[in-house]
Design a protein around this motif. Structure first.
Motif, PDB file in Angstrom:
ATOM      1  N   MET A   1      54.141  35.099  35.936  1.00  0.00           N
ATOM      2  CA  MET A   1      53.333  34.167  36.715  1.00  0.00           C
ATOM      3  C   MET A   1      52.191  33.662  35.842  1.00  0.00           C
ATOM      4  O   MET A   1      51.546  34.441  35.139  1.00  0.00           O
ATOM      5  N   ASN A   2      51.924  32.384  35.910  1.00  0.00           N
ATOM      6  CA  ASN A   2      50.783  31.791  35.247  1.00  0.00           C
ATOM      7  C   ASN A   2      49.621  31.803  36.241  1.00  0.00           C
ATOM      8  O   ASN A   2      49.551  30.966  37.134  1.00  0.00           O
ATOM      9  N   ALA A   3      48.731  32.777  36.107  1.00  0.00           N
ATOM     10  CA  ALA A   3      47.633  32.950  37.064  1.00  0.00           C
ATOM     11  C   ALA A   3      46.665  31.777  37.015  1.00  0.00           C
ATOM     12  O   ALA A   3      46.187  31.399  35.949  1.00  0.00           O
ATOM     13  N   LEU A   4      46.368  31.223  38.177  1.00  0.00           N
ATOM     14  CA  LEU A   4      45.395  30.144  38.300  1.00  0.00           C
ATOM     15  C   LEU A   4      43.997  30.690  38.558  1.00  0.00           C
ATOM     16  O   LEU A   4      43.008  30.027  38.280  1.00  0.00           O
ATOM     17  N   TYR A   5      43.927  31.898  39.121  1.00  0.00           N
ATOM     18  CA  TYR A   5      42.659  32.529  39.453  1.00  0.00           C
ATOM     19  C   TYR A   5      42.921  34.014  39.623  1.00  0.00           C
ATOM     20  O   TYR A   5      43.993  34.415  40.067  1.00  0.00           O
ATOM     21  N   THR A   6      41.947  34.826  39.255  1.00  0.00           N
ATOM     22  CA  THR A   6      42.034  36.269  39.456  1.00  0.00           C
ATOM     23  C   THR A   6      40.782  36.743  40.171  1.00  0.00           C
ATOM     24  O   THR A   6      39.670  36.497  39.707  1.00  0.00           O
ATOM     25  N   ALA A   7      40.967  37.398  41.301  1.00  0.00           N
ATOM     26  CA  ALA A   7      39.849  37.990  42.039  1.00  0.00           C
ATOM     27  C   ALA A   7      39.770  39.460  41.642  1.00  0.00           C
ATOM     28  O   ALA A   7      40.787  40.110  41.448  1.00  0.00           O
ATOM     29  N   GLU A   8      38.549  39.971  41.543  1.00  0.00           N
ATOM     30  CA  GLU A   8      38.352  41.377  41.211  1.00  0.00           C
ATOM     31  C   GLU A   8      37.411  42.006  42.220  1.00  0.00           C
ATOM     32  O   GLU A   8      36.383  41.425  42.565  1.00  0.00           O
ATOM     33  N   ALA A   9      37.792  43.190  42.692  1.00  0.00           N
ATOM     34  CA  ALA A   9      36.952  43.943  43.612  1.00  0.00           C
ATOM     35  C   ALA A   9      37.022  45.413  43.222  1.00  0.00           C
ATOM     36  O   ALA A   9      38.024  45.880  42.681  1.00  0.00           O
ATOM     37  N   LEU A  10      35.954  46.126  43.498  1.00  0.00           N
ATOM     38  CA  LEU A  10      35.871  47.546  43.166  1.00  0.00           C
ATOM     39  C   LEU A  10      35.503  48.325  44.426  1.00  0.00           C
ATOM     40  O   LEU A  10      34.529  47.996  45.104  1.00  0.00           O
ATOM     41  N   SER A  11      36.283  49.339  44.719  1.00  0.00           N
ATOM     42  CA  SER A  11      36.008  50.239  45.837  1.00  0.00           C
ATOM     43  C   SER A  11      35.325  51.484  45.289  1.00  0.00           C
ATOM     44  O   SER A  11      35.799  52.083  44.325  1.00  0.00           O
TER      45      SER A  11
END
Length: 140
Positions: A1-11
């Protein structure tokens, strides 16, 4: 997949008893299990976050499909409901209900748009075949 956006979250903390924050600082929330699962219900929970994300993403897909068909929709809403229950194998499973309301459209056309949105929405595509997702078009 060619990522258009990456979200990052930390628990942090203990998952359902802790905090979740995004790497850009735009979202930081206390996590608490709902009363129905033995918690205080004082914070949010993963099911609420999933319901919110799915509803917003599906709503965007609905508008994209309508624009593609040159149909103007206004005052539309998408409600998301995520249920958690036992999977009869010692674990848990989810089910999703989405309620689409497009007040100015005839029911059949609104259903066509909702069905088309369900085919393009990334959340729909990620969950298809994995969990039950029900999309209902309502007039209220």
């Amino acid at each position: 997949m060619n990522a258009l956006y990456t979200a990052e979250a930390l628990s942090t903390g203990q998952g359902r008893e802790g905090r979740v924050a995004t790497s850009d600082g735009s979202f930081d929330v206390s996590m608490t299990p709902p009363k129905e699962l033995g918690g205080s219900g004082a914070g949010t929970n993963p099911e609420q976050l999933f319901a919110a994300g799915f509803a917003a993403c599906f709503h965007s897909a609905l508008h994209a499909v309508a624009r593609g068909r040159k149909i103007k929709i206004e005052n539309s809403t998408v409600g998301g409901r995520v249920q958690i229950g036992n999977n009869d194998e010692g674990g848990f499973k989810l089910a999703v209900e989405l309620e689409v309301v497009i007040p100015e459209l005839e029911q059949g056309l609104a259903q066509e748009l909702a069905d088309a949105a369900h085919l393009v929405c990334p959340y729909s595509n990620a969950t298809r075949g994995n969990i039950d997702v029900t999309v209902t078009v309502s007039d209220d």
